[in-house]
Design a protein around this motif. Structure first.
Motif, PDB file in Angstrom:
ATOM      1  N   ALA A 139      22.413   1.967  -0.510  1.00 18.49           N
ATOM      2  CA  ALA A 139      22.067   1.106  -1.641  1.00 18.49           C
ATOM      3  C   ALA A 139      20.917   0.170  -1.273  1.00 18.49           C
ATOM      4  N   PHE A 140      20.967  -0.359  -0.061  1.00 19.25           N
ATOM      5  CA  PHE A 140      19.873  -1.212   0.418  1.00 19.25           C
ATOM      6  C   PHE A 140      18.570  -0.412   0.465  1.00 19.25           C
ATOM      7  N   GLY A 141      18.620   0.790   1.013  1.00 24.82           N
ATOM      8  CA  GLY A 141      17.418   1.617   1.083  1.00 24.82           C
ATOM      9  C   GLY A 141      16.858   1.948  -0.287  1.00 24.82           C
ATOM     10  N   ALA A 142      17.726   2.219  -1.249  1.00 21.77           N
ATOM     11  CA  ALA A 142      17.272   2.515  -2.608  1.00 21.77           C
ATOM     12  C   ALA A 142      16.579   1.307  -3.221  1.00 21.77           C
ATOM     13  N   ALA A 143      17.113   0.104  -2.964  1.00 25.70           N
ATOM     14  CA  ALA A 143      16.500  -1.115  -3.485  1.00 25.70           C
ATOM     15  C   ALA A 143      15.132  -1.346  -2.853  1.00 25.70           C
ATOM     16  N   VAL A 144      15.024  -1.083  -1.557  1.00 23.91           N
ATOM     17  CA  VAL A 144      13.734  -1.233  -0.875  1.00 23.91           C
ATOM     18  C   VAL A 144      12.728  -0.222  -1.407  1.00 23.91           C
ATOM     19  N   GLN A 145      13.179   0.994  -1.624  1.00 22.03           N
ATOM     20  CA  GLN A 145      12.301   2.034  -2.177  1.00 22.03           C
ATOM     21  C   GLN A 145      11.796   1.636  -3.553  1.00 22.03           C
ATOM     22  N   ASP A 146      12.680   1.124  -4.392  1.00 18.81           N
ATOM     23  CA  ASP A 146      12.272   0.685  -5.736  1.00 18.81           C
ATOM     24  C   ASP A 146      11.247  -0.440  -5.648  1.00 18.81           C
ATOM     25  N   TRP A 147      11.469  -1.383  -4.739  1.00 17.09           N
ATOM     26  CA  TRP A 147      10.520  -2.494  -4.575  1.00 17.09           C
ATOM     27  C   TRP A 147       9.155  -1.969  -4.131  1.00 17.09           C
ATOM     28  N   ALA A 148       9.162  -1.050  -3.172  1.00 18.05           N
ATOM     29  CA  ALA A 148       7.921  -0.513  -2.651  1.00 18.05           C
ATOM     30  C   ALA A 148       7.139   0.228  -3.745  1.00 18.05           C
ATOM     31  N   LEU A 149       7.850   0.999  -4.568  1.00 18.86           N
ATOM     32  CA  LEU A 149       7.183   1.737  -5.644  1.00 18.86           C
ATOM     33  C   LEU A 149       6.608   0.782  -6.677  1.00 18.86           C
ATOM     34  N   THR A 150       7.345  -0.275  -6.984  1.00 17.93           N
ATOM     35  CA  THR A 150       6.881  -1.235  -7.984  1.00 17.93           C
ATOM     36  C   THR A 150       5.650  -1.988  -7.511  1.00 17.93           C
ATOM     37  N   ARG A 151       5.645  -2.433  -6.267  1.00 21.04           N
ATOM     38  CA  ARG A 151       4.534  -3.229  -5.773  1.00 21.04           C
ATOM     39  C   ARG A 151       3.275  -2.387  -5.578  1.00 21.04           C
ATOM     40  N   ARG A 152       3.441  -1.073  -5.431  1.00 17.50           N
ATOM     41  CA  ARG A 152       2.281  -0.218  -5.219  1.00 17.50           C
ATOM     42  C   ARG A 152       1.801   0.481  -6.495  1.00 17.50           C
ATOM     43  N   SER A 153       2.504   0.229  -7.593  1.00 18.66           N
ATOM     44  CA  SER A 153       2.131   0.866  -8.851  1.00 18.66           C
ATOM     45  C   SER A 153       1.037   0.082  -9.575  1.00 18.66           C
TER      46      SER A 153
END
Length: 252
Positions: A238-252
């Motif tokens: 769950a932590f990894g999924a949240a980090v992945q979502d953050w990374a995708l959002t900040r790079r979009s």
């Protein structure tokens, strides 16, 4: 797809009692890489080398690890005593403002043991210096002898708030955990929601109320056997999924 980066908060140490290092347990890196699916990056938690702003730019999320030094009691308005043990004021100077900044921006973090305590202090809470000395409390400290398997063995249940974030994540209202800590939450911070307690009432699982990002933190050590343990695995995923979502959002 590039894996997101999780900054692992390191601790000060000495090799052969003489050579100063910044260090982190390999099981933390293993859990971040193999279970959370992120790149583990060990952080020297010292404002002489890094700033909170720089860390938040470089990393997509943070793992606030355990460590022998404790949060200095002046951070929650209490005097230092022998019971408080040793300290790492440099780590205090990085992690406490880092937690507050991540809560405001929604950048994910997960706290473990000392990291769990840091989250509470950062949000205005306080700590007991030695919970085993409190009436009715058990000894939560690491056994002084034995193998790592014995030290990290499952030792008590944690009862979770029915329908809460942790209970939903684990799919149950009670889990078995290890226990390797001396201090514990005395007064939860105003925004700290306690969702899990040991049989003696010691807080074991918390989150920050109304935070826009992942803030789940635990008093036990889920990094041990994280790939196989039925409690550790969903927490790190769950932590990894949240980090992945953050990374995708900040790079979009």
């Amino acid at each position: 797809m590039h894996r997101p980066v999780v900054g692992i908060i390191g601790n000060r140490g000495l090799v052969n009692n003489r050579y100063p290092v910044h260090e982190g347990g390999q099981m933390n890196s293993c859990a971040v890489s193999h279970v959370a699916g992120c790149i583990p990056l060990l952080i020297p938690a010292d404002p002489d080398y890094v700033t909170v702003e720089e860390l938040m730019q470089v990393c997509d999320g943070f793992l606030l690890t355990g460590g022998r030094p404790n949060v200095h009691p002046s951070e929650y308005g209490e005097p230092e005593t022998d019971k408080h043990g040793t300290f790492d004021r440099a780590r205090d100077a990085i992690t406490l403002p880092l937690v507050r900044a991540c809560v405001e921006t929604g950048q994910p973090f997960m706290g473990i043991c000392r990291g769990f305590q840091e989250v509470n202090v950062a949000m205005g809470g306080s700590l007991h210096p030695e919970i085993r000395e409190l009436p009715g409390r058990m000894n939560h400290r690491m056994p002084p002898e034995g193998t790592l398997e014995q030290a990290f063995a499952l030792r008590h249940t944690v009862t979770l708030t029915p329908g809460g974030t942790f209970a939903t994540l684990f799919g149950t209202a009670e889990v078995m955990t290890n226990t390797l800590h001396g201090q514990g939450i005395k007064q939860p911070g105003p925004r700290i929601v306690v969702e899990g307690t040991a049989p003696d009432g010691t807080p074991e699982a918390i989150r920050v109320a109304d935070a826009p990002g992942f803030t789940l933190s635990v008093q036990w050590h889920p990094e041990w056997n994280a790939e196989a343990d039925p409690v550790s695995r969903p927490l790190f995923r769950a932590f990894g999924a949240a980090v992945q979502d953050w990374a995708l959002t900040r790079r979009s």
